[in-house]
Design a protein around this motif. Structure first.
Motif, PDB file in Angstrom:
ATOM      1  N   GLN A   7      36.200 108.822  22.301  1.00 28.63           N
ATOM      2  CA  GLN A   7      36.817 109.105  20.899  1.00 28.63           C
ATOM      3  C   GLN A   7      38.655 108.868  21.490  1.00 28.63           C
ATOM      4  O   GLN A   7      38.946 109.886  22.206  1.00 28.63           O
ATOM      5  N   VAL A   8      39.395 108.248  20.820  1.00 26.43           N
ATOM      6  CA  VAL A   8      40.649 107.691  21.341  1.00 26.43           C
ATOM      7  C   VAL A   8      41.780 108.346  20.205  1.00 26.43           C
ATOM      8  O   VAL A   8      41.618 107.714  18.997  1.00 26.43           O
ATOM      9  N   VAL A   9      42.396 109.154  20.653  1.00 26.98           N
ATOM     10  CA  VAL A   9      43.698 109.590  19.452  1.00 26.98           C
ATOM     11  C   VAL A   9      44.966 109.030  20.338  1.00 26.98           C
ATOM     12  O   VAL A   9      45.111 109.217  21.487  1.00 26.98           O
ATOM     13  N   VAL A  10      45.763 108.161  19.835  1.00 28.48           N
ATOM     14  CA  VAL A  10      47.013 107.710  20.402  1.00 28.48           C
ATOM     15  C   VAL A  10      48.239 108.323  19.590  1.00 28.48           C
ATOM     16  O   VAL A  10      48.130 108.432  18.394  1.00 28.48           O
ATOM     17  N   VAL A  11      49.333 108.675  20.452  1.00 28.38           N
ATOM     18  CA  VAL A  11      50.526 109.087  19.773  1.00 28.38           C
ATOM     19  C   VAL A  11      51.403 108.187  20.091  1.00 28.38           C
ATOM     20  O   VAL A  11      51.597 107.646  21.313  1.00 28.38           O
ATOM     21  N   VAL A  12      52.361 107.632  19.259  1.00 25.57           N
ATOM     22  CA  VAL A  12      53.277 106.919  19.441  1.00 25.57           C
ATOM     23  C   VAL A  12      54.753 107.352  19.107  1.00 25.57           C
ATOM     24  O   VAL A  12      55.033 108.134  18.499  1.00 25.57           O
ATOM     25  N   SER A  13      55.983 106.833  20.048  1.00 22.86           N
ATOM     26  CA  SER A  13      57.394 106.954  19.753  1.00 22.86           C
ATOM     27  C   SER A  13      57.573 105.848  18.938  1.00 22.86           C
ATOM     28  O   SER A  13      56.938 104.872  18.792  1.00 22.86           O
ATOM     29  N   ALA A  14      59.054 105.978  18.460  1.00 22.61           N
ATOM     30  CA  ALA A  14      59.545 104.914  17.816  1.00 22.61           C
ATOM     31  C   ALA A  14      59.781 103.680  18.801  1.00 22.61           C
ATOM     32  O   ALA A  14      59.753 103.993  20.026  1.00 22.61           O
ATOM     33  N   MET A  15      59.940 102.248  18.108  1.00 28.14           N
ATOM     34  CA  MET A  15      60.035 101.301  19.080  1.00 28.14           C
ATOM     35  C   MET A  15      61.485 101.127  19.842  1.00 28.14           C
ATOM     36  O   MET A  15      62.618 101.489  19.224  1.00 28.14           O
ATOM     37  N   GLY A  16      61.552 101.336  21.108  1.00 30.63           N
ATOM     38  CA  GLY A  16      62.583 100.855  21.877  1.00 30.63           C
ATOM     39  C   GLY A  16      63.707 102.057  21.406  1.00 30.63           C
ATOM     40  O   GLY A  16      63.446 103.104  21.347  1.00 30.63           O
ATOM     41  N   ASP A  17      64.966 101.428  20.897  1.00 34.66           N
ATOM     42  CA  ASP A  17      65.897 102.431  20.782  1.00 34.66           C
ATOM     43  C   ASP A  17      66.033 102.805  19.437  1.00 34.66           C
ATOM     44  O   ASP A  17      67.246 103.151  18.692  1.00 34.66           O
ATOM     45  N   THR A  18      64.900 102.320  18.482  1.00 34.42           N
ATOM     46  CA  THR A  18      65.242 102.846  17.048  1.00 34.42           C
ATOM     47  C   THR A  18      65.687 104.334  16.851  1.00 34.42           C
ATOM     48  O   THR A  18      66.490 104.169  15.811  1.00 34.42           O
ATOM     49  N   THR A  19      65.455 105.345  17.330  1.00 33.53           N
ATOM     50  CA  THR A  19      65.986 106.585  17.177  1.00 33.53           C
ATOM     51  C   THR A  19      67.460 106.819  17.126  1.00 33.53           C
ATOM     52  O   THR A  19      67.884 107.071  16.320  1.00 33.53           O
ATOM     53  N   ASP A  20      67.755 106.047  18.368  1.00 38.28           N
ATOM     54  CA  ASP A  20      69.282 106.241  18.453  1.00 38.28           C
ATOM     55  C   ASP A  20      69.936 105.246  17.685  1.00 38.28           C
ATOM     56  O   ASP A  20      70.961 105.619  16.831  1.00 38.28           O
ATOM     57  N   ASP A  21      69.497 104.282  17.410  1.00 34.92           N
ATOM     58  CA  ASP A  21      69.902 103.372  16.006  1.00 34.92           C
ATOM     59  C   ASP A  21      69.990 104.036  14.577  1.00 34.92           C
ATOM     60  O   ASP A  21      70.845 103.980  13.928  1.00 34.92           O
ATOM     61  N   LEU A  22      68.857 104.670  14.334  1.00 35.29           N
ATOM     62  CA  LEU A  22      69.054 105.389  13.067  1.00 35.29           C
ATOM     63  C   LEU A  22      69.867 106.567  13.015  1.00 35.29           C
ATOM     64  O   LEU A  22      70.587 106.964  12.134  1.00 35.29           O
ATOM     65  N   ILE A  23      70.074 107.166  14.061  1.00 28.09           N
ATOM     66  CA  ILE A  23      71.121 108.092  14.422  1.00 28.09           C
ATOM     67  C   ILE A  23      72.587 107.749  13.953  1.00 28.09           C
ATOM     68  O   ILE A  23      73.358 108.286  13.328  1.00 28.09           O
ATOM     69  N   ALA A  24      72.689 106.667  14.673  1.00 28.44           N
ATOM     70  CA  ALA A  24      73.993 105.769  14.592  1.00 28.44           C
ATOM     71  C   ALA A  24      74.253 105.523  13.094  1.00 28.44           C
ATOM     72  O   ALA A  24      75.365 105.348  12.571  1.00 28.44           O
ATOM     73  N   LEU A  25      73.115 104.957  12.486  1.00 28.65           N
ATOM     74  CA  LEU A  25      73.322 104.526  11.048  1.00 28.65           C
ATOM     75  C   LEU A  25      73.752 105.769  10.288  1.00 28.65           C
ATOM     76  O   LEU A  25      74.606 105.632   9.353  1.00 28.65           O
ATOM     77  N   ALA A  26      73.095 106.996  10.531  1.00 32.27           N
ATOM     78  CA  ALA A  26      73.268 107.931   9.618  1.00 32.27           C
ATOM     79  C   ALA A  26      74.862 108.436   9.874  1.00 32.27           C
ATOM     80  O   ALA A  26      75.656 108.955   8.887  1.00 32.27           O
ATOM     81  N   GLN A  27      75.164 108.226  11.063  1.00 32.45           N
ATOM     82  CA  GLN A  27      76.722 108.613  11.291  1.00 32.45           C
ATOM     83  C   GLN A  27      77.821 107.554  10.672  1.00 32.45           C
ATOM     84  O   GLN A  27      78.639 107.902  10.689  1.00 32.45           O
ATOM     85  N   GLN A  28      77.199 106.421  10.500  1.00 24.97           N
ATOM     86  CA  GLN A  28      78.256 105.508   9.606  1.00 24.97           C
ATOM     87  C   GLN A  28      78.257 105.980   8.203  1.00 24.97           C
ATOM     88  O   GLN A  28      79.522 105.715   7.522  1.00 24.97           O
TER      89      GLN A  28
END
Ligand code: ADP
Ligand code: ASP
Ligand code: MG
Length: 405
Positions: A35-56
């Protein structure tokens, strides 16, 4: 049936091809009868990009809103992985952290998991679905979305492994396991076959970002064996478990470095009882972790107090310190954001003299000035200038003969 929890980090799901690669690996675990449960992170640098966007949009985004924004990164990758699995002929379902039952406190951007209600995951597994959970996020009692701190998808994975009774939690990254130092910094770094929780926790807490420290903590607490391996190869990777082999216990196991460091010096504080409490209580209340603290010997009852915080916490820390200066009658606050920590870690250092002296001599010979020092039973940390980190880690790796690990 055995439950397997796998976690794929940002680089392992960075684009459509990598998501398809991850899907094939997940499919194999399912084909093996798990039985398989998979956890994923955001793609590549998405989290950094979202933070940068908020700061704009604003200099200081509100924590609650920022957490909702950042949680969307993991939703994108979880849904895409689910689609890729369906495309390969597997039944899969993606769940948000909230749907997966990850219940947290309300400390936005650094929330802690209070409880996991795995009932939805279990019912999806019973329907023969592969369950893809968006990492790094949870939900408060009031249904507000929280995030667990940078790198927190590892913690989601280990928390789920613990609550589902999985024996192993496999963390797939862009490196083939845990090395004696960051292999990006030290090409001679050696892959460790295994490492105990205690040593791994110190390495992770002092900057080895291959694993989130709280994931290691949970693994240790609930007896979940963690395997760190690459999603791009089939090498065995590193096993993090209770007992590392006896023979590797009596030396330095690894070197960690952390450039997310800022130093705050409160200058000219009257040295009387209650001052330390007056400074550190407001920081603790706002969840700002303070690391090294040094108080100078006082002259005429006036002293300087220096401490370090994560560089990312500096604005928050200073917004608390500035109004405080007047009430504690301190002269001023000086900050320095050009510092880094280098740490040597090994359970074998306990009760064995000589390691600190060797570390200090090595840094001296490399022309590196030590600004502050902190230790635990199994770690020695020096705070140095950030631009000397690569030299420091390289020199220490050599001095402690880690290339022979
Ligand atoms: P992911 O996105 O898969 O979670 P991270 O970037 O968070 O991956 O962590 C993997 C990175 O950790 C590696 O690329 C490596 O540069 C870094 N790292 C730091 N210290 C170590 C170490 N001791 N062993 C392996 N990797 C390390
Ligand atoms: N996406 C989040 C981060 O970049 C969480 C994670 O990758 O584990 O920090
Ligand atoms: Mg990570």
């Amino acid at each position: 049936m055995t439950v397997v929890v796998q976690k794929y980090g940002g680089s392992s799901v960075a684009d459509a091809d990598r998501i398809k690669n991850a899907a094939r690996r997940v499919g194999k675990a399912k084909d093996a009868g798990n039985q398989v449960v998979v956890v994923v992170s955001a793609m590549g640098d998405t989290t950094d990009d979202l933070i940068a966007l908020a700061q704009q949009v604003t200099e200081r985004p509100r924590d609650r809103e920022l957490d909702v924004l950042l949680s969307t990164g993991e939703l994108v990758s979880s849904t895409l992985l689910s689609m890729a699995l369906e495309n390969l002929g597997y039944k899969a379902v993606s769940l948000t952290g909230a749907q997966a039952g990850i219940q947290t406190d309300s400390a936005y951007s650094r929330a802690r998991i209070l409880r996991v209600d795995a009932s939805r995951i279990i019912s999806e597994l019973e329907r023969d679905n592969i369950v893809i959970v968006a990492g790094f996020q949870g939900v408060t009692h009031d249904m507000d979305i929280t995030t667990l701190g940078r790198g927190g998808s590892d913690t989601t994975a280990v928390a789920l492994a613990a609550s589902l009774g999985a024996e192993v939690c496999q963390i797939y990254s862009d490196v083939e396991g845990v090395y004696t130092a960051d292999p990006r910094l030290v090409p001679e770094a050696m892959n460790l076959k295994e490492i105990g929780y205690e040593e791994m926790l110190e390495l992770a807490s002092y900057g080895a970002k291959v694993l989130h420290p709280r994931a290691v903590e949970l693994g240790q607490l609930y007896g979940v064996t963690i395997v760190v391996a690459s999603s791009f190869s089939n090498r065995a990777g590193t096993t993090i478990c209770k007992e590392a082999s006896m023979e590797v216990r009596n030396k330095v196991r690894g070197i960690a470095h952390d450039t997310n460091v800022a130093k705050i010096t409160v200058v000219g504080v009257p040295d009387h009882p209650g001052i330390a409490a007056a400074i550190f209580e407001p920081l603790a209340k706002e969840n700002v972790s303070v690391d090294t603290i040094v108080q100078n010997a006082s002259i005429n009852n006036i002293t300087d107090l220096t401490f370090t915080v994560a560089r990312t916490d500096l604005p928050r820390a200073m917004s608390l310190m500035e109004p405080l200066l007047k009430s504690i009658e301190a002269k001023q606050c000086i900050t320095d954001s050009t510092l880094a920590k280098v740490s040597i870690v090994g359970t074998g250092m306990q009760n064995t003299p000589g390691y600190a002296a060797r570390m200090f001599r090595t840094l001296h010979e490399a022309g590196i000035n030590i600004q502050l020092i902190t230790t635990s039973e199994i770690r020695i940390t020096c705070i140095i200038s950030e631009d000397k980190v690569k030299d420091a880690v390289g020199a220490l790796h050599k001095a402690f003969e880690l290339e022979k690990a």
